[in-house]
Scaffold this motif. Sequence first.
Motif, PDB file in Angstrom:
ATOM      1  N   MET A  17       0.822  -1.204   0.000  1.00 58.49           N
ATOM      2  CA  MET A  17       0.000   0.000   0.000  1.00 58.49           C
ATOM      3  C   MET A  17       0.865   1.267   0.000  1.00 58.49           C
ATOM      4  SD  MET A  17      -2.664  -1.596  -0.354  1.00 58.49           S
ATOM      5  CE  MET A  17      -3.512  -0.075  -0.756  1.00 58.49           C
ATOM      6  N   LYS A  18       2.002   1.212   0.652  1.00 58.21           N
ATOM      7  CA  LYS A  18       2.928   2.347   0.625  1.00 58.21           C
ATOM      8  C   LYS A  18       3.425   2.591  -0.800  1.00 58.21           C
ATOM      9  CE  LYS A  18       7.293   3.979   2.619  1.00 58.21           C
ATOM     10  NZ  LYS A  18       8.450   3.618   3.482  1.00 58.21           N
ATOM     11  N   SER A  19       3.724   1.493  -1.518  1.00 57.97           N
ATOM     12  CA  SER A  19       4.163   1.615  -2.908  1.00 57.97           C
ATOM     13  C   SER A  19       3.035   2.141  -3.788  1.00 57.97           C
ATOM     14  CB  SER A  19       4.645   0.251  -3.422  1.00 57.97           C
ATOM     15  OG  SER A  19       5.069   0.325  -4.762  1.00 57.97           O
ATOM     16  N   ALA A  20       1.810   1.690  -3.521  1.00 54.56           N
ATOM     17  CA  ALA A  20       0.662   2.183  -4.299  1.00 54.56           C
ATOM     18  C   ALA A  20       0.448   3.676  -4.048  1.00 54.56           C
ATOM     19  CB  ALA A  20      -0.592   1.392  -3.946  1.00 54.56           C
ATOM     20  N   TRP A  21       0.579   4.110  -2.800  1.00 56.64           N
ATOM     21  CA  TRP A  21       0.385   5.524  -2.449  1.00 56.64           C
ATOM     22  C   TRP A  21       1.459   6.406  -3.074  1.00 56.64           C
ATOM     23  CZ3 TRP A  21      -2.782   9.100  -1.630  1.00 56.64           C
ATOM     24  CH2 TRP A  21      -2.426  10.301  -1.019  1.00 56.64           C
ATOM     25  N   LEU A  22       2.624   5.828  -3.377  1.00 56.49           N
ATOM     26  CA  LEU A  22       3.683   6.588  -4.041  1.00 56.49           C
ATOM     27  C   LEU A  22       3.202   7.164  -5.367  1.00 56.49           C
ATOM     28  CD1 LEU A  22       6.673   7.509  -4.201  1.00 56.49           C
ATOM     29  CD2 LEU A  22       7.191   5.260  -5.220  1.00 56.49           C
ATOM     30  N   MET A  23       2.189   6.550  -5.961  1.00 59.91           N
ATOM     31  CA  MET A  23       1.651   7.059  -7.228  1.00 59.91           C
ATOM     32  C   MET A  23       1.261   8.528  -7.104  1.00 59.91           C
ATOM     33  SD  MET A  23       0.849   6.347 -10.421  1.00 59.91           S
ATOM     34  CE  MET A  23       0.464   4.591 -10.673  1.00 59.91           C
ATOM     35  N   ASN A  24       0.735   8.926  -5.962  1.00 57.60           N
ATOM     36  CA  ASN A  24       0.325  10.315  -5.778  1.00 57.60           C
ATOM     37  C   ASN A  24       1.519  11.263  -5.925  1.00 57.60           C
ATOM     38  OD1 ASN A  24      -2.021  12.099  -4.864  1.00 57.60           O
ATOM     39  ND2 ASN A  24      -0.426  12.710  -3.432  1.00 57.60           N
ATOM     40  N   GLU A  25       2.624  10.922  -5.286  1.00 60.56           N
ATOM     41  CA  GLU A  25       3.837  11.735  -5.380  1.00 60.56           C
ATOM     42  C   GLU A  25       4.386  11.753  -6.798  1.00 60.56           C
ATOM     43  OE1 GLU A  25       8.406  11.156  -3.903  1.00 60.56           O
ATOM     44  OE2 GLU A  25       6.864  11.034  -2.346  1.00 60.56           O
ATOM     45  N   LEU A  26       4.400  10.582  -7.442  1.00 56.55           N
ATOM     46  CA  LEU A  26       4.918  10.501  -8.810  1.00 56.55           C
ATOM     47  C   LEU A  26       4.106  11.372  -9.758  1.00 56.55           C
ATOM     48  CD1 LEU A  26       5.599   6.651  -9.070  1.00 56.55           C
ATOM     49  CD2 LEU A  26       7.277   8.467  -8.701  1.00 56.55           C
ATOM     50  N   VAL A  27       2.785  11.282  -9.661  1.00 51.99           N
ATOM     51  CA  VAL A  27       1.928  12.084 -10.530  1.00 51.99           C
ATOM     52  C   VAL A  27       2.166  13.572 -10.286  1.00 51.99           C
ATOM     53  CG1 VAL A  27      -0.483  12.758 -10.916  1.00 51.99           C
ATOM     54  CG2 VAL A  27       0.140  10.337 -10.902  1.00 51.99           C
ATOM     55  N   GLU A  28       2.259  13.967  -9.044  1.00 55.15           N
ATOM     56  CA  GLU A  28       2.438  15.387  -8.740  1.00 55.15           C
ATOM     57  C   GLU A  28       3.791  15.913  -9.214  1.00 55.15           C
ATOM     58  OE1 GLU A  28       1.603  15.872  -4.582  1.00 55.15           O
ATOM     59  OE2 GLU A  28      -0.581  15.915  -4.922  1.00 55.15           O
ATOM     60  N   LYS A  29       4.846  15.135  -9.019  1.00 58.74           N
ATOM     61  CA  LYS A  29       6.179  15.614  -9.398  1.00 58.74           C
ATOM     62  C   LYS A  29       6.390  15.592 -10.912  1.00 58.74           C
ATOM     63  CE  LYS A  29       8.609  14.819  -5.048  1.00 58.74           C
ATOM     64  NZ  LYS A  29       9.763  14.178  -4.360  1.00 58.74           N
ATOM     65  N   HIS A  30       5.914  14.555 -11.590  1.00 56.10           N
ATOM     66  CA  HIS A  30       6.010  14.547 -13.054  1.00 56.10           C
ATOM     67  C   HIS A  30       5.138  15.653 -13.650  1.00 56.10           C
ATOM     68  CE1 HIS A  30       8.557  11.066 -13.823  1.00 56.10           C
ATOM     69  NE2 HIS A  30       7.899  10.386 -12.889  1.00 56.10           N
ATOM     70  N   SER A  31       3.970  15.875 -13.058  1.00 51.80           N
ATOM     71  CA  SER A  31       3.094  16.942 -13.544  1.00 51.80           C
ATOM     72  C   SER A  31       3.750  18.311 -13.375  1.00 51.80           C
ATOM     73  CB  SER A  31       1.755  16.914 -12.788  1.00 51.80           C
ATOM     74  OG  SER A  31       1.044  15.726 -13.064  1.00 51.80           O
ATOM     75  N   ALA A  32       4.448  18.513 -12.260  1.00 50.66           N
ATOM     76  CA  ALA A  32       5.115  19.798 -12.019  1.00 50.66           C
ATOM     77  C   ALA A  32       6.181  20.065 -13.081  1.00 50.66           C
ATOM     78  CB  ALA A  32       5.734  19.806 -10.625  1.00 50.66           C
ATOM     79  N   ILE A  33       6.898  19.024 -13.485  1.00 45.07           N
ATOM     80  CA  ILE A  33       7.895  19.177 -14.555  1.00 45.07           C
ATOM     81  C   ILE A  33       7.197  19.527 -15.863  1.00 45.07           C
ATOM     82  CG2 ILE A  33       9.595  17.942 -15.962  1.00 45.07           C
ATOM     83  CD1 ILE A  33      10.209  16.278 -13.388  1.00 45.07           C
ATOM     84  N   MET A  34       6.111  18.834 -16.167  1.00 46.03           N
ATOM     85  CA  MET A  34       5.378  19.106 -17.401  1.00 46.03           C
ATOM     86  C   MET A  34       4.808  20.525 -17.401  1.00 46.03           C
ATOM     87  SD  MET A  34       3.499  15.367 -17.855  1.00 46.03           S
ATOM     88  CE  MET A  34       2.860  15.653 -19.501  1.00 46.03           C
ATOM     89  N   ASP A  35       4.402  21.005 -16.226  1.00 44.53           N
ATOM     90  CA  ASP A  35       3.847  22.356 -16.122  1.00 44.53           C
ATOM     91  C   ASP A  35       4.859  23.421 -16.535  1.00 44.53           C
ATOM     92  OD1 ASP A  35       1.436  21.375 -15.238  1.00 44.53           O
ATOM     93  OD2 ASP A  35       1.773  21.838 -13.119  1.00 44.53           O
ATOM     94  N   LYS A  36       6.146  23.163 -16.289  1.00 44.59           N
ATOM     95  CA  LYS A  36       7.174  24.147 -16.648  1.00 44.59           C
ATOM     96  C   LYS A  36       7.210  24.395 -18.143  1.00 44.59           C
ATOM     97  CE  LYS A  36      11.003  22.500 -15.046  1.00 44.59           C
ATOM     98  NZ  LYS A  36      12.396  22.371 -14.601  1.00 44.59           N
ATOM     99  N   TYR A  37       7.015  23.337 -18.925  1.00 44.17           N
ATOM    100  CA  TYR A  37       7.121  23.432 -20.383  1.00 44.17           C
ATOM    101  C   TYR A  37       5.755  23.523 -21.059  1.00 44.17           C
ATOM    102  CZ  TYR A  37      11.830  21.854 -19.273  1.00 44.17           C
ATOM    103  OH  TYR A  37      13.095  21.748 -18.736  1.00 44.17           O
ATOM    104  N   ASP A  38       4.733  23.176 -20.327  1.00 45.03           N
ATOM    105  CA  ASP A  38       3.381  23.117 -20.892  1.00 45.03           C
ATOM    106  C   ASP A  38       2.383  23.633 -19.867  1.00 45.03           C
ATOM    107  OD1 ASP A  38       1.119  22.391 -22.457  1.00 45.03           O
ATOM    108  OD2 ASP A  38       1.081  20.380 -21.546  1.00 45.03           O
ATOM    109  N   PRO A  39       2.432  24.919 -19.541  1.00 44.90           N
ATOM    110  CA  PRO A  39       1.540  25.455 -18.499  1.00 44.90           C
ATOM    111  C   PRO A  39       0.059  25.357 -18.846  1.00 44.90           C
ATOM    112  CG  PRO A  39       2.696  27.224 -19.650  1.00 44.90           C
ATOM    113  CD  PRO A  39       3.335  25.942 -20.081  1.00 44.90           C
ATOM    114  N   ALA A  40      -0.257  25.269 -20.135  1.00 40.60           N
ATOM    115  CA  ALA A  40      -1.661  25.145 -20.553  1.00 40.60           C
ATOM    116  C   ALA A  40      -2.169  23.714 -20.452  1.00 40.60           C
ATOM    117  CB  ALA A  40      -1.830  25.664 -21.980  1.00 40.60           C
TER     118      ALA A  40
END
Length: 514
Positions: free
Chosen positions: A286-309
């Motif tokens: 379950m800890k590994s499954a919950w890591l998905m939340n962090e992964l989505v947020e951090k990858h999304s933050a990188i994408m936001d830098k280049y693709d704010p829209a």
Amino acid sequence: MNRRSIIATLTVLVSFCNVWAQNVVTFTPGKDTVTINKHIYGHFAEHLGRCIYDGIYVGEENTTIPHTNGVRNDVIDALKNLNIPNLRWPGGCFADTYHWKDGIGPKGKRPSIVNTWWGGVTENNSFGTHDFLNMCELLGTEPYLAGNVGSGEVQELSDWVQYVNFGGKSPMSDLRRENGREKPWNVKFWGVGNEAWGCGGNMTPDYYADVYRKYATFMSDWTNTGGLFRIASGANGADYNWTETLMKKIPKNLVKGIALHHYAVIEWKKKGPSTMYTDEQYFKTMKSAWLMNELVEKHSAIMDKYDPAKEIALVVDEWGGWYEVEPGTNPGFLYQQNTMRDAMIAGMTLNIFNNHAERVRMANLAQTVNVLQAVILTEGNKMLLTPTYHVMEMYKVHQDATLIPIQLNSADFVFNGEKIPAVTASASIAKDGKTHISLVNIDPTKEQAITVDVADKKYKSINGRLLTSKKLRDFNSFDNPANIKPAVFNEAQIKNNQIALKLPPFSVVVLELN
């Protein structure tokens, strides 16, 4: 009442209030603008073990299992009931060894190959492009084709696009007609390679970005409105440099989605059993499954830098639980049972995707039948629906619904000094005006009392469905296929603008409000 009794009574009341206060879901008013894309609820069918052969496809000559053109009717009916929006094929690692022309034309003349990734078994290519795309039409789902970039050439992928999508006269469309299909299928979703960092070629991100640009350039298509939805092979878990490199180097006109793969796994070398897992193994999963939340947020933050829209989607096209195979089965077939632990993974993960629907607009559970966290298991003419299937069916009310942003204060699920949130939730408004709230309690021993503050929304009635079981390690077997199934949940009470309910241990609840 004496002083001691008063203090005891107040202590009980404070303790009771704290229990309710630990789990509070609050609707955020005035921000209902994001759609939960139905493609978040996609699936994945690879030529791996018994997913395709003996799972989905039993052959046209089979006389013991009812089928349509070789595809099991019971599987068709079950997948239709899930409203699956897309289906990814033929892999996975298999995709980068798959040459699509081996799977077209008369079946008796198709060449056989060896599936070097999964079990070293012979693949006779009897289930190919026509079989898969016709099945998708039967299911009413959109196909998602994973192209061969690892061992295939640019021309091969370009030809495949033309073969399945071009309606005019061309070498590939003429070949399609010779093989019995007049109209093109107009496939929109295309993966340009798979796991390029690993089984797709062990590439560096810079090298793959250049390879991607080359392949994507020659994938021409004038039939799909808005062009092809090209998906780049994305990061393995927390490889944030991979996402950064792709976003930096690939022009926006060539990419619609960046993939991400993450499995809930204890340890890659010691994955643990699928049913007889320990309490510690459950917590680690379950800890590994919950890591998905962090992964989505951090990858999304990188994408936001280049693709704010947020024009480019984050596509989590492989996710789910991964354990040791069932004893006595081929280790290359990845066949595993499916317990209430898998229901917890599914409910938690889908809540994460829903709440990040602004960036996560497509995902694919691995895999559909008989492999990893499957929604369906088969054995001869028998078929069963897993706990994961039931979660996906309960959650289908969120498909293409409007996300209700929420704030969640959750109690902790604590084990050996480590902790993760016990409760996850997501909410949406369907096109028919009904509001749905999905709630998951992953704590295996503690009931969770929850208050939902619906803000300015007014509701007259509430009903719900519950998925749980007597024991965490319970599963559906071929002898008892309905051991775990959804039940009516009438325990939620609504008063004024608040809903109160108690989630049993290891349970999923979906509420419907009118």
